[in-house]
Design an enzyme around this catalytic site. Structure first.
Site, mmCIF file in Angstrom:
data_model
loop_
_atom_site.group_PDB
_atom_site.id
_atom_site.type_symbol
_atom_site.label_atom_id
_atom_site.label_comp_id
_atom_site.label_asym_id
_atom_site.label_seq_id
_atom_site.Cartn_x
_atom_site.Cartn_y
_atom_site.Cartn_z
ATOM 1 C CG PHE A 89 -0.398 3.738 0.484
ATOM 2 C CD1 PHE A 89 0.633 4.350 0.115
ATOM 3 C CD2 PHE A 89 -0.269 2.447 0.837
ATOM 4 C CE1 PHE A 89 1.784 3.429 -0.633
ATOM 5 C CE2 PHE A 89 0.925 1.545 0.468
ATOM 6 C CZ PHE A 89 1.729 2.063 -0.319
ATOM 7 C CD GLU A 104 0.949 10.844 -7.654
ATOM 8 O OE1 GLU A 104 -0.557 10.569 -7.297
ATOM 9 O OE2 GLU A 104 0.962 12.123 -7.720
#
Length: 433
Positions: free
Chosen positions: A284, A412
């Site tokens: 992340f 994403e």
């Protein structure tokens, strides 16, 4: 190269800046509206950042655009044939554009805003090229720089910065896109090679994977269930343990190369595992940097859509030989697009400044990634209407941007997922499960 160009440009700008800026202070009343920069965003950027933007724009318009624009018949095949030329990343490396925010290891070490300006210039040409650039710079190089051992950094990053080694980032799986915590790729001690892990599993929708030499792959340790990152080096993988087939016949991002990563007891040295990060914090963190770049890039695509629609509206004559630009509905479409692009650039600049100061919360990046992707896609679709039936022809380029922007809104972190990230931050209530 990039740092050298910035220094030279800064010297030239310094020679005239004092008198020029002093004159500007006296001319506020005479300021005029620039439709290309409606809110005067260029005033927010440093001299170095403006020089970097100029370098990136010149390269993209002079060397990238002919590869993707269907108005250039000699170079029209990249998008039509899904033909990505890996030399593009080598050219970017020669200019110092790859991994531009990384300090050392042959990288330029510029600001987050400067890197955003590069991304904006690349996606103004085509989102596919920006995808290849972002994966190399933010995900592969960024992941190694942030989490890799010093040995990995010194051995890989200088060649990646030159575009001599290409990277990819393997997180998304066939059964797990927005839910990476449920990944099925497994890492376990290799049964016959001491000091090695054995990786098995599949990743999909991986930009650059068919041509990448360096693959950053995230897998669960079989023993603990903890997610760890590994650097897989293609030339170290025995035959049959690593396959990276291309995914063809895409509707968007056709100018980039996309594929899978298929691992079958692939041996990876323990030294190639990121030593100090586990869980989803690692991937992340990399994704946040890439999402920040997407927030800039989509504004470049929207700005190109606006420029194309404006030109068409001024040149196309209808109804008593009037240009389309004369009509109110057309002007509203242009005004909406210009406004959203200007606001998006201001927001991305603000978050970039905070990012470099260590003050950017992940939710800020979710906000600008979501908003800029959504507004770029919505406006590009609306601007298509100005072209009428001609929007269907790839000669005009607008349809290519629309197809690409749908993908940027999806990958994403799809926009709905970022809505939930923001909703959790606003309410304190988890809505993912």
């Amino acid at each position: 190269m990039l740092r050298s160009l910035c220094t030279q440009a800064g010297r030239r700008l310094n020679a005239t800046s004092r008198s020029t800026f002093a004159g500007r202070r006296c001319l506020h009343a005479q300021a005029s509206f620039d439709w290309k920069d409606p809110l005067g965003s260029n005033n927010f950027f440093t001299e170095e950042e403006l020089a970097i933007a100029e370098t990136a724009e010149s390269y993209c318009q002079e060397r990238l655009l002919p590869r993707s624009s269907c108005t250039e018949p000699l170079f029209a095949e990249a998008y039509r044939k899904e033909d990505f030329d890996r030399k593009i990343l080598e050219e970017m490396g020669e200019l110092g554009l790859l991994g531009a925010t990384i300090k050392g290891y042959g990288c330029a070490g510029v600001s987050s805003v400067a890197s955003g300006l590069i991304t904006r210039a690349v996606e103004r040409v085509d989102s596919g090229y920006r995808s290849g650039y972002s994966v190399q710079s933010a995900l592969a190089m960024g992941g190694i720089e942030e989490f890799g051992t010093e040995e990995l950094k010194e051995r890989l990053l200088p060649q990646m910065a030159k575009g001599k080694l290409l990277g990819c980032f393997g997180l998304t799986e066939p059964n797990h896109g927005s839910d990476p915590g449920s990944m099925e790729t497994i890492a376990k001690p290799h049964p016959t090679k001491k000091g090695y892990y054995s990786l098995s599993g599949a990743k999909t929708w991986i930009t650059n994977s068919p041509i990448a030499e360096i693959l950053v792959v995230w897998a669960k340790l079989e023993s603990t269930g903890k997610i760890r990152g590994f650097v897989v080096e293609r030339d170290q993988c025995p035959p049959g343990t690593l396959e990276t087939p291309a995914i063809k016949n895409k509707n968007g991002l056709r100018a980039s190369i996309t594929g899978m990563i298929q691992l079958d007891e692939c041996p990876v040295p323990e030294a190639n595992m990121f030593p100090d990060v586990e869980g989803l914090r690692g991937p992340f963190s990399c994704l946040n940097s890439a999402r920040y770049g997407i927030a800039w890039g989509t504004m470049g695509a929207l700005e190109d859509c606006l420029a194309r629609a404006r030109t068409y509206a001024l040149e196309r004559k209808q109804f008593k030989n009037n240009p389309l630009a004369k009509y109110q509905l057309v002007q509203k479409k242009l005004a909406d697009a210009a406004t959203d692009a200007a606001y998006g650039i201001v927001a991305a600049t603000q978050v970039g400044r905070l990012k470099d100061e260590g003050k950017a919360a992940p939710e800020m990046i979710s906000m600008i990634k979501r908003q800029n992707c959504d507004r770029a896609l919505a406006n590009a679709r609306t601007l298509q209407e100005i072209f009428g039936g001609n929007a269907v022809s790839d000669e005009y380029g607008i349809g290519r941007h629309v197809a690409n922007l749908f993908v940027t809104q999806t990958y994403e972190g799809q926009s709905d997922i970022h809505s939930l990230i923001l909703g959790r931050a606003i309410t304190g209530v988890q809505a993912f499960c």
